[in-house]
Design a protein around this motif. Structure first.
Motif, PDB file in Angstrom:
ATOM      1  N   LEU A 266       0.821  -1.218   0.000  1.00  0.00           N
ATOM      2  CA  LEU A 266       0.000   0.000   0.000  1.00  0.00           C
ATOM      3  C   LEU A 266       0.855   1.269   0.000  1.00  0.00           C
ATOM      4  O   LEU A 266       0.365   2.358  -0.283  1.00  0.00           O
TER       5      LEU A 266
ATOM      6  N   VAL B 177       0.274   6.112   2.177  1.00  0.00           N
ATOM      7  CA  VAL B 177      -0.395   5.414   1.077  1.00  0.00           C
ATOM      8  C   VAL B 177      -0.024   6.042  -0.262  1.00  0.00           C
ATOM      9  O   VAL B 177       0.066   7.266  -0.378  1.00  0.00           O
TER      10      VAL B 177
ATOM     11  N   LEU C 252      -3.566   5.264  -5.355  1.00  0.00           N
ATOM     12  CA  LEU C 252      -4.676   4.579  -4.691  1.00  0.00           C
ATOM     13  C   LEU C 252      -5.669   5.589  -4.141  1.00  0.00           C
ATOM     14  O   LEU C 252      -6.882   5.419  -4.268  1.00  0.00           O
ATOM     15  N   LEU C 253      -5.153   6.638  -3.527  1.00  0.00           N
ATOM     16  CA  LEU C 253      -6.018   7.669  -2.947  1.00  0.00           C
ATOM     17  C   LEU C 253      -6.793   8.418  -4.026  1.00  0.00           C
ATOM     18  O   LEU C 253      -7.886   8.920  -3.783  1.00  0.00           O
TER      19      LEU C 253
ATOM     20  N   THR D 238      -7.876   0.221   5.280  1.00  0.00           N
ATOM     21  CA  THR D 238      -7.050  -0.713   4.516  1.00  0.00           C
ATOM     22  C   THR D 238      -7.876  -1.662   3.656  1.00  0.00           C
ATOM     23  O   THR D 238      -7.446  -2.052   2.570  1.00  0.00           O
TER      24      THR D 238
ATOM     25  N   LEU E   1      -8.563   0.148   0.481  1.00  0.00           N
ATOM     26  CA  LEU E   1      -7.322   0.409  -0.247  1.00  0.00           C
ATOM     27  C   LEU E   1      -6.778  -0.850  -0.921  1.00  0.00           C
ATOM     28  O   LEU E   1      -6.274  -0.803  -2.036  1.00  0.00           O
TER      29      LEU E   1
ATOM     30  N   THR F 132      -8.671  -1.642  -4.092  1.00  0.00           N
ATOM     31  CA  THR F 132      -8.226  -0.677  -5.113  1.00  0.00           C
ATOM     32  C   THR F 132      -6.839  -1.052  -5.640  1.00  0.00           C
ATOM     33  O   THR F 132      -6.573  -0.996  -6.852  1.00  0.00           O
TER      34      THR F 132
END
Length: 509
Positions: free
Chosen positions: A273, A307, A311-312, A320, A323, A326
Motif C-alpha cells: 500500500l 499510502v 490509490l487515494l 485498509t 485500499l 483498489t
C-alpha cells in the motif's frame, strides 16, 4: 497426507519448545523454520555435489569449500554436543543465512534479521534431532508436514493477519481455475504464511495430472503432476509472486513454498500500500497479474502520507480493506481476475469511499460474484462476518452471482472442529458446482442459496452488495394451540405432579 506418527512427531517437537520456555506460536514456527531451512540448504548442496560428480558441471556453492564453511552444514553441526552446538548455530550458522542465495532466490532479503531465540542448549539439541528425522526429502509429505505445523498457528498477528482456512482458500482457487497454457502470473499482495500461493501449487498438481498419473496411497489419491513438465521453468521463475511487510510471515511463507517445490520463491518484503511499492517493484505494481488471490490484513486505518497517491486518487480513504481492493485492481492486467476476502462492511458501508469502490467494481469492471461466508469462518482469530469478492478488471457488470455459504464444513465456534470426512465439505462443493454451472435463466430463486441479481437493481439500491439486501426469506406460519387446550394440558400436568407428590409423602411417612 501425513500419517499419525508424523503428526505426533510434530506435536512432540512443539511441546519441546513450550516446555523449553518458547510459547509464542509464531516464534515456535519461525525457529523450527530456521532449523528446517538449515537442513534443506545442506540437502540442496549435497544434491548439487552429486550432480557435479555425474556431469562434471560446476555450481554456485551455498557453503564455502573450507573447514569453516563445511562446519556450517547441517550434517556437521548436528553431531555437536549441546554446549558447542548452541553458540555455533547462533553465532556462525545464522549469520550465514543472510548471504545465502539458492538458484536465483536471495533468501538474505528476509533472513537478514534472523536470530536464534533458543537459549537452552538441551532444547536446541532436541529440536535438531527431531528435525533431522523428519522426511524433508519426500515430495508432498514435506509440504503437508509444514502445513500441519502451520495449523497450530491460532493467534492473529499484531497487524490483523491470520491464517486463512485452507478449505476456504481451495474454494477461491477452484473458482478462479488458474491454468498454465498462457503463462499466467499469480500474486498475493499480503501473502502472510503463503497459503494462497501454496494452494495454487496443489491445484495445478491436481489439474495437470493424467489419469495414469494418479496413485492410490493409503486410501488417498496422490497426484503426480506428470503433465506439468512443459511448464516447469515458468513455475519456478515467474508463476508466483508474494509480498508482505511482516518479515516473520515472509520467512514462514518462503519455507512453505520451498517445501512445496518452489526452489526460488518470488516473495518480497514490501508494504504494497505504501508509496515505495511502485518504485521498488514497477512491473508488479500495475497491470501485471493475471490472477490475484488475497485475504489482506484489515487493521483499521493508515496515514494518508503512507499510502501511494494513485490509490487515494481512486478511493479517498484511510481504511485498509478499501485500499487493498483498489490496489488489487491496479495490479491486475486488463482481463485479470481476483478472489479477495473482505469484511462485510465493504459490501454495505455508506461512506463516500465505500460507495465509490463498489460503484467502480460494478460500473468499470466485471463484478462476478459475492460469496457470503459464515461469521465463525475465521474463529478463533476473529468473529467478523466476511465475504469473497470475485471480479475481473475492465468491462462492466451485467449480473452478479450471489451465494449464501452457511456451512463451511467446520463447527463455527472457537474449536472449529471438522464435521465431515472431507475438509472440503458442507456448502463448499455445492457453491463451486453452482458457480461452474451458473445459469441466468435458472438461478432466479432468491429464497435459495444461489441466485443472480442484475447490475441495474444493484445501482438502484445504492450499490449495496450485502446478500441480505437481495435474498428473500420465506416465513412459515406458526400455528399455536387454542388457549383452552393449553390450559387443559397444564391442569392435567399439575394433577400428575400432585399425584406423584402424594405417593412420595406416603413412602416417606
Amino acid at each position: 497426507m501425513i500419517n499419525g506418527e508424523l503428526k505426533s512427531r510434530i506435536d512432540k517437537l512443539w511441546e519441546e519448545f513450550w516446555t523449553g520456555g518458547i510459547t509464542n506460536p509464531l516464534t515456535v514456527i519461525e525457529q523450527i523454520s530456521f532449523l528446517m531451512f538449515s537442513r534443506l540448504l545442506d540437502i540442496a548442496e549435497t544434491r548439487n555435489e552429486k550432480k557435479t560428480g555425474r556431469t562434471g558441471k560446476t555450481f554456485r556453492r551455498i557453503f564455502p569449500e573450507t573447514k569453516d564453511g563445511e562446519a556450517l552444514r547441517w550434517k556437521e553441526f548436528k553431531n555437536y554436543g549441546a554446549d558447542k552446538m548452541l553458540p555455533h548455530v547462533r553465532d556462525k550458522v545464522f549469520p550465514h543465512f543472510k548471504s545465502v542465495a539458492v538458484e536465483g532466490a536471495k533468501f538474505g532479503e528476509y533472513m537478514k534479521d534472523a536470530q536464534l531465540i533458543i537459549n537452552k542448549p538441551s532444547l536446541l539439541v532436541s529440536a535438531v534431532i527431531m528435525i533431522d528425522e523428519l522426511p524433508l526429502t519426500e515430495g508432498d509429505t514435506k509440504g503437508d508436514l509444514y502445513e500441519y505445523l502451520l495449523s497450530k498457528l491460532t493467534t492473529a498477528g499484531i497487524n490483523g493477519q491470520f491464517r486463512t482456512p485452507r478449505h476456504i482458500i481451495r474454494l477461491m482457487v477452484e473458482i478462479l481455475d488458474p491454468h498454465l497454457q498462457h503463462n499466467e502470473v499469480i500474486g498475493d499482495p499480503a501473502c502472510g504464511t503463503g497459503g494462497f500461493l501454496v494452494e495454487i501449487m496443489h491445484y495445478l498438481q491436481r489439474k495437470y495430472t493424467s489419469p495414469e498419473g494418479i496413485i492410490e496411497h493409503e486410501g488417498e489419491k496422490v497426484y503426480s503432476g506428470d503433465l506439468l513438465e512443459p511448464f516447469r521453468k515458468h513455475i519456478q521463475n515467474n508463476l508466483i509472486h508474494g509480498f508482505d511487510f511482516d518479515v516473520t510471515m515472509l520467512r514462514i511463507a518462503a519455507m512453505n513454498l520451498l517445501l512445496h517445490g518452489l526452489d526460488a520463491p518470488n516473495i518480497h518484503y514490501q508494504d504494497t500500500l505504501s508509496g515505495s511499492f511502485p518504485d521498488k517493484f514497477p512491473k508488479q505494481s500495475a497491470d501485471f497479474f493475471d490472477i490475484i488471490l488475497a485475504n489482506p490484513p484489515f487493521k483499521g486505518s493508515l496515514d494518508f502520507e503512507d499510502v501511494h497517491s494513485s490509490l487515494l486518487a481512486q478511493v479517498k480513504t484511510k481504511k485498509t480493506e478499501l485500499l487493498f481492493v483498489t490496489l488489487i485492481l491496479r495490479m491486475l492486467k486488463n482481463g485479470g481476475r481476483s478472489a479477495t476476502i473482505v469484511p462485510d462492511g465493504v459490501l454495505f458501508g455508506s461512506s463516500k469511499a465505500h460507495v465509490a469502490l463498489r460503484q467502480s467494481l460494478v460500473d468499470n469492471n466485471q463484478l462476478e460474484a459475492i460469496i457470503s461466508l459464515p461469521s465463525g469462518a475465521f474463529k478463533p482469530y476473529a468473529g467478523v462476518s466476511t465475504g469473497i469478492l470475485i471480479f475481473t478488471k475492465g468491462g462492466k457488470t451485467d449480473n452478479v452471482f450471489f451465494y449464501d455459504l452457511q456451512d463451511d464444513g467446520f463447527s463455527l465456534d472457537d474449536k472449529r472442529i471438522q464435521l465431515y470426512d472431507s475438509a472440503f465439505a458442507g456448502d463448499l462443493p455445492d457453491c463451486l458446482a453452482r458457480w461452474q454451472s451458473r445459469d441466468l435463466k435458472k438461478d432466479i430463486d432468491r429464497t435459495g442459496k444461489a441466485f443472480f441479481v442484475p447490475a441495474e437493481e444493484i445501482r438502484e439500491k445504492g450499490y449495496d452488495l450485502s446478500l441480505n439486501r437481495y435474498k428473500e426469506t420465506v416465513y412459515e406460519e406458526v400455528k399455536y394451540e387454542h388457549p383452552e387446550e393449553i390450559l387443559k394440558k397444564l391442569k392435567t400436568l399439575e394433577e400428575e405432579i400432585m399425584s406423584d407428590l402424594s405417593e412420595i409423602e406416603e413412602m416417606v411417612g
